[in-house]
Design a protein around this motif. Structure first.
Motif, short mmCIF file in Angstrom:
data_model
loop_
_atom_site.label_atom_id
_atom_site.label_comp_id
_atom_site.label_asym_id
_atom_site.label_seq_id
_atom_site.Cartn_x
_atom_site.Cartn_y
_atom_site.Cartn_z
N VAL A 118 0.84 -1.21 0.00
CA VAL A 118 0.00 0.00 0.00
C VAL A 118 0.87 1.25 0.00
O VAL A 118 1.88 1.32 0.71
N ARG A 119 0.47 2.23 -0.79
CA ARG A 119 1.10 3.56 -0.78
C ARG A 119 0.06 4.60 -0.35
O ARG A 119 -1.13 4.41 -0.58
N SER A 120 0.55 5.68 0.23
CA SER A 120 -0.35 6.79 0.55
C SER A 120 0.37 8.11 0.35
O SER A 120 1.59 8.20 0.55
N TRP A 121 -0.38 9.11 -0.10
CA TRP A 121 0.11 10.47 -0.27
C TRP A 121 -0.92 11.41 0.35
O TRP A 121 -2.10 11.36 0.00
N TYR A 160 -4.79 6.91 -1.21
CA TYR A 160 -4.27 5.58 -0.92
C TYR A 160 -4.27 4.79 -2.23
O TYR A 160 -5.15 5.00 -3.08
N ALA A 161 -3.31 3.89 -2.38
CA ALA A 161 -3.29 3.01 -3.56
C ALA A 161 -2.75 1.65 -3.12
O ALA A 161 -1.76 1.57 -2.39
N MET A 162 -3.41 0.59 -3.57
CA MET A 162 -3.06 -0.76 -3.14
C MET A 162 -2.75 -1.64 -4.34
O MET A 162 -3.51 -1.68 -5.31
N ASP A 163 -1.61 -2.35 -4.28
CA ASP A 163 -1.29 -3.32 -5.32
C ASP A 163 -2.12 -4.59 -5.11
O ASP A 163 -2.21 -5.10 -4.00
N TRP A 164 -2.70 -5.10 -6.19
CA TRP A 164 -3.44 -6.36 -6.07
C TRP A 164 -2.49 -7.51 -5.77
O TRP A 164 -1.27 -7.39 -5.91
N ILE A 165 -3.06 -8.65 -5.47
CA ILE A 165 -2.28 -9.87 -5.35
C ILE A 165 -1.61 -10.17 -6.70
O ILE A 165 -2.20 -9.99 -7.75
N GLY A 166 -0.33 -10.56 -6.64
CA GLY A 166 0.41 -10.87 -7.86
C GLY A 166 0.88 -9.65 -8.62
O GLY A 166 1.36 -9.78 -9.76
N HIS A 167 0.77 -8.47 -8.04
CA HIS A 167 1.16 -7.24 -8.71
C HIS A 167 2.03 -6.38 -7.78
O HIS A 167 1.87 -6.42 -6.56
N GLY A 168 2.90 -5.59 -8.38
CA GLY A 168 3.72 -4.65 -7.61
C GLY A 168 4.45 -5.31 -6.48
O GLY A 168 5.13 -6.33 -6.64
#
Length: 393
Positions: A118-121, A160-168
Motif C-alpha cells: 500500500v502507498r499513501s500520499w 491511498y493506492a493498493m497493489d493487487w495480489i500478484g502485482h507490484g
C-alpha cells in the motif's frame, strides 16, 4: 464505425493468438464435431506442457517440487517488494525545502491473509476535502499513479493506492490473479479500514481498466456503497471478449487444470495504450509492470468479471464518473456509454475523449484528465443529497 478488435483488457491481446487461426463458423453443425474439436485442443495442450508435468515423479521429488516453486515465488515477491519500496513517490518541495506532501508505504493483509503493498500520499498542510483510493489496472502497480496523487494532493485530496495480489509489491506469483473476487473482497476490506481511521472524511474509489471493473463490482455491495461518495472509472473493462467463442467455452476448464500456465506463443509487443512515447517507454521498461504472456486463470477471471458486470449494469446505483478514450483499442468505450445509459444511479457522468487511447492518466493531456476527475469529486461533494443530477460532458 468499423468493428473494434476484441481484446483482453490490459493483456494486449496475449490471450488471443493461441486460437487466432481458428476460423469463425456460422454455426456448429453437429455436437460430434464440436466435441472432437475440444478433444483435439485438449490433447494439443497436453503436448505443449513441460515433460515433467506429464511424467509421474517419485514421492521425494513430488514433495520437493511444490516447495521449490513456493520458494521461487516468495523470492520473486521479496524482490518486487524491494523494488516497490524504492520506487519514486514524486515528493514536491516548496522554495524553503519543505515537503508538499507526506507519503508512506505499508502492508495490508487481505481477506486471505495475503500481504498487499500500500502507498499513501497526503497534503502536508490544510484540511482534507476527501480521500481517494486508487486501484491500478491489470499487470501494472500503484506506484505508476504518483503524479496523479501529487495533483490530487494539490487540490486537498488524500490518496491511498493498493497493489493487487500478484502485482507490484504484493504477495503472489507475478501476473497471476487466482480470483478477481478476492481482489474485490480485499478492496472492500481496505475501504472499511480507511473509513474506520477517517470516519468524517468523504471517500471515493478510483479504478483503471480491470481495476475499474473491480471498483464497480465492489461498489455493488450495499455495505461498501455506503462507505463511498462515488466511484471514478477510467477505461473500465466492461466488454472483454476473446477473438473466438470457443475461448470462452474452454477457458473454465484450462483455468482449473493449468491456472498459472502462460501462452508463450502469444504476441508480446502489445497494443499502444498512450500517445506519449515517453509514457510507453516508462511503462514497459518498469520491472514492476508484468509484460509476460497472460496466465490462464488471470485471463479467465477477466472474462468472468466482464461478463458479470455487463449483465448487471442496470443494478448500478452508486454515483459514478466514467471516462474513456474513443480510440481505445484495449477496452470498449461503447461499453462505458452503455454503463452511463443503463445504470440506475441518480448521480452519474460520462466523458469521452476524442482520439485518446487506453491509459488516460498517461496521455499527453493527463493534467486535463486529472482536473476533470477532481472537478467531478468537488461537484459530487457540493451536491450533497441532491438527486437527478445527471450530465453528459
Amino acid at each position: 464505425m468499423a468493428e473494434m478488435e476484441e481484446l483482453t483488457s490490459g493483456a494486449s491481446g496475449r490471450i488471443i493468438p493461441l486460437f487466432k487461426n481458428i476460423r469463425q463458423r456460422s454455426s456448429y453443425d453437429s455436437l460430434r464435431r464440436f466435441l472432437l474439436f475440444i478433444q483435439s485442443i485438449f490433447f494439443w495442450f497436453l503436448l505443449v506442457l513441460p515433460r515433467n508435468r506429464l511424467s509421474q515423479p517419485s514421492s521425494s521429488s513430488s514433495a520437493a517440487s511444490p516447495a521449490k516453486r513456493r520458494r521461487k515465488e516468495e523470492d520473486d515477491t521479496l524482490r518486487r517488494r524491494a523494488l516497490a519500496e524504492g520506487f519514486s513517490m514524486v515528493v514536491d518541495e516548496t522554495d524553503d525545502g519543505a515537503s508538499r506532501c507526506q507519503w508512506t508505504t505499508s502492508l495490508f493483509y487481505g481477506v486471505r491473509r495475503n500481504a498487499l503493498f500500500v502507498r499513501s500520499w497526503f497534503p502536508a498542510t490544510g484540511e482534507l476535502k476527501g480521500i481517494i483510493v486508487i486501484l491500478h489496472g491489470l499487470n501494472e502497480h500503484s506506484g505508476r499513479y504518483s503524479d496523479f496523487a501529487r495533483q490530487l494532493n494539490s487540490s486537498s485530496f488524500g490518496v491511498y493506492a493498493m497493489d493487487w495480489i500478484g502485482h507490484g509489491g504484493s504477495d503472489g506469483l507475478h501476473g497471476y490473479v487466482p480470483s478477481l473476487d478476492h481482489v474485490v473482497a480485499d478492496t472492500g476490506a481496505f475501504l472499511e479500514k480507511i473509513k474506520l481511521e477517517n470516519p468524517e472524511i468523504p471517500c471515493f474509489l478510483f479504478g483503471h481498466s480491470t481495476g475499474g471493473a473491480v471498483a464497480l463490482k465492489a461498489a455493488s455491495n450495499p455495505h461498501i456503497e455506503q462507505l463511498l461518495e462515488g466511484i471514478i472509472l477510467t477505461s473500465p473493462a466492461l466488454r472483454v471478449k476473446p477473438a473466438h467463442p470457443i475461448v470462452g467455452a474452454v477457458a473454465p476448464f484450462f483455468s482449473m487444470v493449468v491456472p498459472k500456465y502462460q501462452f508463450k506463443g502469444a504476441n508480446k509487443k502489445g497494443i499502444p495504450v498512450s500517445r506519449d512515447p515517453a509514457a510507453l517507454l516508462a511503462k514497459y521498461s518498469d520491472p514492476l509492470v508484468y509484460t509476460g504472456p497472460i496466465r490462464v486463470r488471470t485471463g479467465h477471471e477477466l472474462l468472468r468479471i466482464s461478463s458479470h458486470l455487463l449483465r448487471n449494469l442496470n443494478f448500478v446505483t452508486i454515483p459514478f464518473f466514467v471516462l474513456h478514450g474513443t480510440a481505445d483499442k484495449v477496452t470498449d468505450p461503447l461499453a462505458s456509454q452503455d454503463l452511463f445509459n443503463e445504470a440506475a444511479s441518480q448521480f452519474k457522468d460520462i466523458k469521452l475523449y476524442d482520439g485518446f487511447l487506453h491509459d488516460l492518466l498517461f496521455e499527453p493531456e493527463r493534467e486535463e484528465v486529472g482536473k476533470d476527475i477532481i472537478d467531478w469529486m468537488e461537484k459530487r461533494l457540493s451536491a450533497g443529497n441532491l438527486e437527478n443530477v445527471n450530465s453528459h460532458w
